[in-house]
Design a protein around this motif. Structure first.
Motif, PDB file in Angstrom:
ATOM      1  N   ARG A  51       0.810  -1.216   0.000  1.00  0.00           N
ATOM      2  CA  ARG A  51       0.000   0.000   0.000  1.00  0.00           C
ATOM      3  C   ARG A  51       0.849   1.274   0.000  1.00  0.00           C
ATOM      4  O   ARG A  51       0.330   2.365   0.227  1.00  0.00           O
ATOM      5  CB  ARG A  51      -0.901   0.009   1.246  1.00  0.00           C
ATOM      6  N   ARG A  52       2.136   1.169  -0.297  1.00  0.00           N
ATOM      7  CA  ARG A  52       2.997   2.340  -0.206  1.00  0.00           C
ATOM      8  C   ARG A  52       2.659   3.398  -1.244  1.00  0.00           C
ATOM      9  O   ARG A  52       2.751   4.594  -0.967  1.00  0.00           O
ATOM     10  CB  ARG A  52       4.467   1.930  -0.314  1.00  0.00           C
ATOM     11  N   ALA A  53       2.309   2.977  -2.457  1.00  0.00           N
ATOM     12  CA  ALA A  53       1.949   3.968  -3.475  1.00  0.00           C
ATOM     13  C   ALA A  53       0.746   4.789  -3.003  1.00  0.00           C
ATOM     14  O   ALA A  53       0.716   6.018  -3.162  1.00  0.00           O
ATOM     15  CB  ALA A  53       1.635   3.282  -4.803  1.00  0.00           C
ATOM     16  N   LYS A  54      -0.252   4.120  -2.421  1.00  0.00           N
ATOM     17  CA  LYS A  54      -1.414   4.836  -1.892  1.00  0.00           C
ATOM     18  C   LYS A  54      -1.017   5.752  -0.739  1.00  0.00           C
ATOM     19  O   LYS A  54      -1.534   6.864  -0.609  1.00  0.00           O
ATOM     20  CB  LYS A  54      -2.483   3.836  -1.430  1.00  0.00           C
ATOM     21  N   LEU A  55      -0.103   5.275   0.110  1.00  0.00           N
ATOM     22  CA  LEU A  55       0.350   6.077   1.241  1.00  0.00           C
ATOM     23  C   LEU A  55       1.001   7.376   0.762  1.00  0.00           C
ATOM     24  O   LEU A  55       0.652   8.468   1.233  1.00  0.00           O
ATOM     25  CB  LEU A  55       1.348   5.282   2.083  1.00  0.00           C
ATOM     26  N   PHE A  56       1.928   7.281  -0.185  1.00  0.00           N
ATOM     27  CA  PHE A  56       2.613   8.483  -0.660  1.00  0.00           C
ATOM     28  C   PHE A  56       1.650   9.414  -1.392  1.00  0.00           C
ATOM     29  O   PHE A  56       1.753  10.640  -1.283  1.00  0.00           O
ATOM     30  CB  PHE A  56       3.783   8.098  -1.562  1.00  0.00           C
ATOM     31  N   ALA A  57       0.715   8.840  -2.146  1.00  0.00           N
ATOM     32  CA  ALA A  57      -0.289   9.678  -2.805  1.00  0.00           C
ATOM     33  C   ALA A  57      -1.153  10.381  -1.762  1.00  0.00           C
ATOM     34  O   ALA A  57      -1.445  11.579  -1.888  1.00  0.00           O
ATOM     35  CB  ALA A  57      -1.155   8.824  -3.729  1.00  0.00           C
ATOM     36  N   TYR A  58      -1.557   9.649  -0.738  1.00  0.00           N
ATOM     37  CA  TYR A  58      -2.404  10.193   0.321  1.00  0.00           C
ATOM     38  C   TYR A  58      -1.724  11.374   1.013  1.00  0.00           C
ATOM     39  O   TYR A  58      -2.320  12.435   1.217  1.00  0.00           O
ATOM     40  CB  TYR A  58      -2.684   9.075   1.327  1.00  0.00           C
ATOM     41  N   LEU A  59      -0.441  11.205   1.339  1.00  0.00           N
ATOM     42  CA  LEU A  59       0.284  12.265   2.027  1.00  0.00           C
ATOM     43  C   LEU A  59       0.563  13.455   1.107  1.00  0.00           C
ATOM     44  O   LEU A  59       0.571  14.609   1.552  1.00  0.00           O
ATOM     45  CB  LEU A  59       1.596  11.720   2.608  1.00  0.00           C
TER      46      LEU A  59
END
Length: 407
Positions: free
Chosen positions: A134-142
């Motif tokens: 889920r790291r791509a979603k995490l970086f997009a979210y931040l």
């Protein structure tokens, strides 16, 4: 397992709110520093120098220290680095509120970047609580949080400046950063630093990064794409006013559409790229960068402000697929005990590229004229496209299963 997921999601949402508030606090003063500096000096030369330095200073401070703070976070924990960064932001904003000397402001702005640098430890903390998938979603979210904070902060800063003085912008920002620091201390649990695999008595963080050509290539691509984004930062308002003969509110609208496009699509792009192999991801990233070339060249060719505004929104939607996804791919290439160092290095790369983009854009506008500035952006993106295509080929040929592999 369910409780763990819920707890993780709660902490991720709290990171989102904290980043929105803290970055919004910093952006409250962002657009208005030239107005404040103009009131502090009657010298045109000093004003020009200060107007550049007040923005470049924090970037330079972050660039010079992010990697160091990242390695400290790898050793002592990223929550401590978040607290350190927020304390630095609060202290320097409070000092700026009471400072009326131009040179003191420039020094404090540099120290603000050097002592703070909140984004990298927040990302590293997020990596420690989210699953690798889920790291791509995490970086997009931040990054969505950062962009929303920029929009809201600039708006709130304008309201404060209309109703009161510049002092209250910096003072309010200091209070908000202090509240964020207290929230991190109370609400976010400390996450133990991952145990380092021992190779003798020396940590292997730095050498392993230097031995990874793919990581260097990805950081270079991120840097080139950010450079292309920042080329228009300085000439943008003058270009819009001179080319389309519109009011200042249209300038602000077009500028805001870029951030709006990013916010609207970053999370969707992260979901689209989630779970893809590095080679497949980079192949599709080539198409995204090609789209950036088409959009920016069209923006430079059009004589219609409506088309120009539409291109800026589309540009923002494409940017939502670049930095967050590529940063997640970089993160995937490192072990847990290297995350702070690597993300700090990525942050330093971003700041250097931003400074270079601002400098190159200002120089190019003087030498070749404003009318050609978007063709320079298109050329920079073309360089990024070539680098991405070459990196994709290199990733396809790699035989090391630990390099940029699926997690």
């Amino acid at each position: 397992m369910t409780g763990h997921v819920i707890g993780t999601n709660r902490k991720t949402h709290l990171l989102f709110v904290l980043q929105l508030v803290s970055m919004g606090a910093m952006e409250m003063s962002g657009p208005f520093w030239p107005v404040h500096l103009r009131s502090l000096t009657s010298s045109d030369d000093l004003f020009t120098l200060a107007s550049i330095g007040v923005y470049v200073g924090p970037m330079l401070g972050i660039m010079l220290t992010s990697t160091f703070w990242g390695r400290v976070g790898d050793r002592f924990g990223h929550k401590a680095m978040m607290l350190r960064a927020l304390f630095g932001l609060a202290a320097t904003q409070l000092a700026l509120a009471y400072t009326g000397d131009v040179f003191s402001i420039l020094i404090l702005r540099f120290l603000q970047g050097a002592c703070a640098g909140y984004i990298a430890p927040a990302q590293a903390y997020g990596v420690s609580i989210e699953s690798p998938a889920r790291r791509a979603k995490l970086f997009a979210y931040l990054q969505v949080s950062t962009n929303l904070g920029s929009l809201c902060g600039a708006l709130l800063g304008g309201v404060i400046l209309d109703l009161a003085s510049f002092f209250w912008i910096n003072f309010s920002a200091a209070i908000l950063c202090a509240l964020c620091m207290i929230s991190v201390w109370v609400l976010l649990p400390a996450v133990a630093a991952p145990v380092r695999p021992k190779t003798g008595d020396r940590p292997d963080t730095k050498p392993s990064m230097l031995r990874s050509p793919q990581v260097i290539s990805l950081l270079t691509i991120i840097g080139v794409l950010l450079l292309g984004r920042m080329v228009t930062q300085s000439p943008f308002p003058i270009y819009v006013l001179q080319t389309f003969d519109v009011g200042n509110w249209v300038v602000g609208l077009c500028y805001g559409l870029l951030a709006l496009g990013f916010v609207a699509t970053a999370f969707l792009w992260a979901r689209y790229f989630e779970g893809r192999s590095a080679q497949n991801l980079l192949g599709r990233m080539c198409l995204v960068i090609a789209g950036c070339i088409v959009v920016t060249v069209t923006a430079g060719l059009t004589g219609s402000v409506i088309v120009f505004a539409a291109m800026y929104f589309l540009w923002g939607t494409l940017l939502g697929a670049t930095t967050p996804v590529l940063t997640a791919l970089v993160s995937r290439s490192a072990s847990d005990h290297q995350q702070g160092y690597l993300l700090g290095l990525a942050q330093s790369t971003a700041q250097f590229s931003s400074m270079a983009g601002i400098a190159i854009g200002g120089w190019f506008a003087q030498v070749s004229g404003l009318s050609n500035i978007y063709f320079l952006v298109g050329f920079v993106y073309f360089v990024g496209l070539v680098l991405t295509a070459v990196t994709r080929v290199g990733v396809g040929r790699t035989t090391n299963p630990t390099e940029l592999s699926e997690e």
